[in-house]
Motif scaffolding. Sequence first.
Motif, PDB file in Angstrom:
ATOM      1  N   ALA A 234      -5.461   2.793  18.838  1.00  0.00           N
ATOM      2  CA  ALA A 234      -6.546   3.605  18.276  1.00  0.00           C
ATOM      3  C   ALA A 234      -6.608   3.478  16.761  1.00  0.00           C
ATOM      4  O   ALA A 234      -7.683   3.498  16.163  1.00  0.00           O
ATOM      5  N   GLU A 235      -5.448   3.312  16.138  1.00  0.00           N
ATOM      6  CA  GLU A 235      -5.405   3.243  14.666  1.00  0.00           C
ATOM      7  C   GLU A 235      -6.164   2.058  14.105  1.00  0.00           C
ATOM      8  O   GLU A 235      -6.541   2.050  12.924  1.00  0.00           O
ATOM      9  N   ASP A 236      -6.417   1.036  14.934  1.00  0.00           N
ATOM     10  CA  ASP A 236      -7.168  -0.132  14.446  1.00  0.00           C
ATOM     11  C   ASP A 236      -8.580   0.246  14.013  1.00  0.00           C
ATOM     12  O   ASP A 236      -9.195  -0.463  13.206  1.00  0.00           O
ATOM     13  N   GLY A 237      -9.112   1.329  14.552  1.00  0.00           N
ATOM     14  CA  GLY A 237     -10.469   1.743  14.195  1.00  0.00           C
ATOM     15  C   GLY A 237     -10.536   2.921  13.248  1.00  0.00           C
ATOM     16  O   GLY A 237     -11.628   3.375  12.901  1.00  0.00           O
ATOM     17  N   TRP A 238      -9.388   3.428  12.816  1.00  0.00           N
ATOM     18  CA  TRP A 238      -9.403   4.577  11.916  1.00  0.00           C
ATOM     19  C   TRP A 238      -9.874   4.180  10.522  1.00  0.00           C
ATOM     20  O   TRP A 238      -9.551   3.091  10.032  1.00  0.00           O
ATOM     21  N   ARG A 239     -10.639   5.054   9.893  1.00  0.00           N
ATOM     22  CA  ARG A 239     -11.077   4.844   8.507  1.00  0.00           C
ATOM     23  C   ARG A 239     -10.539   5.929   7.579  1.00  0.00           C
ATOM     24  O   ARG A 239     -10.283   5.677   6.412  1.00  0.00           O
ATOM     25  N   ARG A 240     -10.381   7.145   8.102  1.00  0.00           N
ATOM     26  CA  ARG A 240      -9.780   8.238   7.341  1.00  0.00           C
ATOM     27  C   ARG A 240      -8.934   9.065   8.288  1.00  0.00           C
ATOM     28  O   ARG A 240      -9.294   9.231   9.466  1.00  0.00           O
ATOM     29  N   ILE A 241      -7.810   9.566   7.800  1.00  0.00           N
ATOM     30  CA  ILE A 241      -6.996  10.496   8.576  1.00  0.00           C
ATOM     31  C   ILE A 241      -6.607  11.654   7.663  1.00  0.00           C
ATOM     32  O   ILE A 241      -6.587  11.508   6.433  1.00  0.00           O
ATOM     33  N   ALA A 242      -6.330  12.794   8.269  1.00  0.00           N
ATOM     34  CA  ALA A 242      -5.868  13.960   7.514  1.00  0.00           C
ATOM     35  C   ALA A 242      -4.590  14.471   8.147  1.00  0.00           C
ATOM     36  O   ALA A 242      -4.491  14.595   9.368  1.00  0.00           O
ATOM     37  N   ILE A 243      -3.602  14.736   7.327  1.00  0.00           N
ATOM     38  CA  ILE A 243      -2.348  15.342   7.763  1.00  0.00           C
ATOM     39  C   ILE A 243      -2.218  16.647   6.996  1.00  0.00           C
ATOM     40  O   ILE A 243      -2.006  16.642   5.775  1.00  0.00           O
ATOM     41  N   GLY A 244      -2.386  17.766   7.700  1.00  0.00           N
ATOM     42  CA  GLY A 244      -2.468  19.030   7.000  1.00  0.00           C
ATOM     43  C   GLY A 244      -3.681  19.030   6.107  1.00  0.00           C
ATOM     44  O   GLY A 244      -4.790  18.722   6.538  1.00  0.00           O
ATOM     45  N   GLU A 245      -3.475  19.336   4.836  1.00  0.00           N
ATOM     46  CA  GLU A 245      -4.586  19.387   3.888  1.00  0.00           C
ATOM     47  C   GLU A 245      -4.758  18.095   3.100  1.00  0.00           C
ATOM     48  O   GLU A 245      -5.602  18.016   2.213  1.00  0.00           O
ATOM     49  N   VAL A 246      -3.968  17.076   3.428  1.00  0.00           N
ATOM     50  CA  VAL A 246      -4.001  15.823   2.677  1.00  0.00           C
ATOM     51  C   VAL A 246      -4.790  14.783   3.456  1.00  0.00           C
ATOM     52  O   VAL A 246      -4.460  14.478   4.612  1.00  0.00           O
TER      53      VAL A 246
ATOM     54  N   TYR B  12       0.836  -1.198   0.000  1.00  0.00           N
ATOM     55  CA  TYR B  12       0.000   0.000   0.000  1.00  0.00           C
ATOM     56  C   TYR B  12       0.871   1.249   0.000  1.00  0.00           C
ATOM     57  O   TYR B  12       2.038   1.201   0.391  1.00  0.00           O
ATOM     58  N   PRO B  13       0.319   2.394  -0.419  1.00  0.00           N
ATOM     59  CA  PRO B  13       1.149   3.587  -0.591  1.00  0.00           C
ATOM     60  C   PRO B  13       1.746   4.171   0.685  1.00  0.00           C
ATOM     61  O   PRO B  13       2.744   4.879   0.620  1.00  0.00           O
ATOM     62  N   LEU B  14       1.147   3.909   1.848  1.00  0.00           N
ATOM     63  CA  LEU B  14       1.605   4.549   3.080  1.00  0.00           C
ATOM     64  C   LEU B  14       1.437   3.574   4.238  1.00  0.00           C
ATOM     65  O   LEU B  14       0.433   2.861   4.312  1.00  0.00           O
ATOM     66  N   LEU B  15       2.429   3.553   5.139  1.00  0.00           N
ATOM     67  CA  LEU B  15       2.319   2.776   6.376  1.00  0.00           C
ATOM     68  C   LEU B  15       2.371   3.744   7.553  1.00  0.00           C
ATOM     69  O   LEU B  15       3.321   4.514   7.691  1.00  0.00           O
ATOM     70  N   VAL B  16       1.330   3.694   8.401  1.00  0.00           N
ATOM     71  CA  VAL B  16       1.201   4.583   9.553  1.00  0.00           C
ATOM     72  C   VAL B  16       1.390   3.783  10.833  1.00  0.00           C
ATOM     73  O   VAL B  16       0.838   2.682  10.968  1.00  0.00           O
ATOM     74  N   THR B  17       2.170   4.319  11.765  1.00  0.00           N
ATOM     75  CA  THR B  17       2.297   3.727  13.093  1.00  0.00           C
ATOM     76  C   THR B  17       2.057   4.815  14.144  1.00  0.00           C
ATOM     77  O   THR B  17       2.064   5.997  13.831  1.00  0.00           O
ATOM     78  N   THR B  18       1.855   4.381  15.399  1.00  0.00           N
ATOM     79  CA  THR B  18       1.665   5.338  16.488  1.00  0.00           C
ATOM     80  C   THR B  18       2.625   5.014  17.625  1.00  0.00           C
ATOM     81  O   THR B  18       2.925   3.844  17.894  1.00  0.00           O
TER      82      THR B  18
ATOM     83  N   VAL C 144       4.677   8.502  11.502  1.00  0.00           N
ATOM     84  CA  VAL C 144       4.547   8.147  12.921  1.00  0.00           C
ATOM     85  C   VAL C 144       3.701   9.218  13.598  1.00  0.00           C
ATOM     86  O   VAL C 144       3.994  10.415  13.490  1.00  0.00           O
ATOM     87  N   ILE C 145       2.651   8.786  14.293  1.00  0.00           N
ATOM     88  CA  ILE C 145       1.708   9.693  14.927  1.00  0.00           C
ATOM     89  C   ILE C 145       1.744   9.508  16.436  1.00  0.00           C
ATOM     90  O   ILE C 145       1.797   8.377  16.932  1.00  0.00           O
ATOM     91  N   GLY C 146       1.726  10.614  17.167  1.00  0.00           N
ATOM     92  CA  GLY C 146       1.714  10.587  18.618  1.00  0.00           C
ATOM     93  C   GLY C 146       0.427  11.150  19.185  1.00  0.00           C
ATOM     94  O   GLY C 146      -0.460  11.614  18.452  1.00  0.00           O
ATOM     95  N   GLU C 147       0.320  11.099  20.514  1.00  0.00           N
ATOM     96  CA  GLU C 147      -0.835  11.649  21.245  1.00  0.00           C
ATOM     97  C   GLU C 147      -2.137  10.922  20.901  1.00  0.00           C
ATOM     98  O   GLU C 147      -3.178  11.536  20.676  1.00  0.00           O
TER      99      GLU C 147
END
Length: 217
Positions: free
Chosen positions: A197-209, A151-157, A189-192
């Motif tokens: 919590a990321e297991d339930g995320w469906r959409r995230i926004a970083i800035g305007e993206v 996939y295009p992006l891998l997110v961790t916390t 990498v996301i904090g706070e």
Amino acid sequence: MSVPVLRSAHVYPVKSLAARACDTVAVEPWGLDGDRRWMLVDKAARAVTQRQQPSLARIAAEPLPGGGVLLSAPGFPALRVEGPESGRMLTVELHRDTVVLEEAPGDAHDWLSAALGTEVRLVHLDEPSHRRPVDPLFARPGDMVSLADGYPLLVTTTSSLEALNALIAAGDRPEEGPLPMDRFRPNVVIGETEAWAEDGWRRIAIGEVAFTVAKPC
């Protein structure tokens, strides 16, 4: 309630080589700009990653203008690899995918083979806009990905890593921890946040993206 915070962003110019931290980075449809556009393959044209060659982590690749990379490794002089224009195409295996990629110049193959002690070739994703579709079960028609695993992006916390390390410390083999974040090779990498919590995320926004969350890794 805490607000999630972007802690860091990373690209991997050559798949499975060392990470490169970014203060800012452009987002393209197939991933972050310059992320995993190069890859190593073996004599059978199969992808070589840290799963087979852990020593890849000691080799760094710095992006160059025009899509090339500057390779460096302990004990070896740095090698400048320009974006390939040879037109020599190679059909390679990347996990369950078959992808047509362009071969780098021969001196890159020699340098990397010497650094690893085994024969490898360096290949380049020349046309990310149409070479490798995302798994259609988790994508829209036309979605593409670079040479990342899927996939295009891998997110961790950070909170989930802390929770994982607490579980390891309390388990049967505490000597296996603590694990550093780079063990998971994230792009973002996301904090706070709360742990997992990321297991339930469906959409995230970083800035305007905005990003759609496809599935857990």
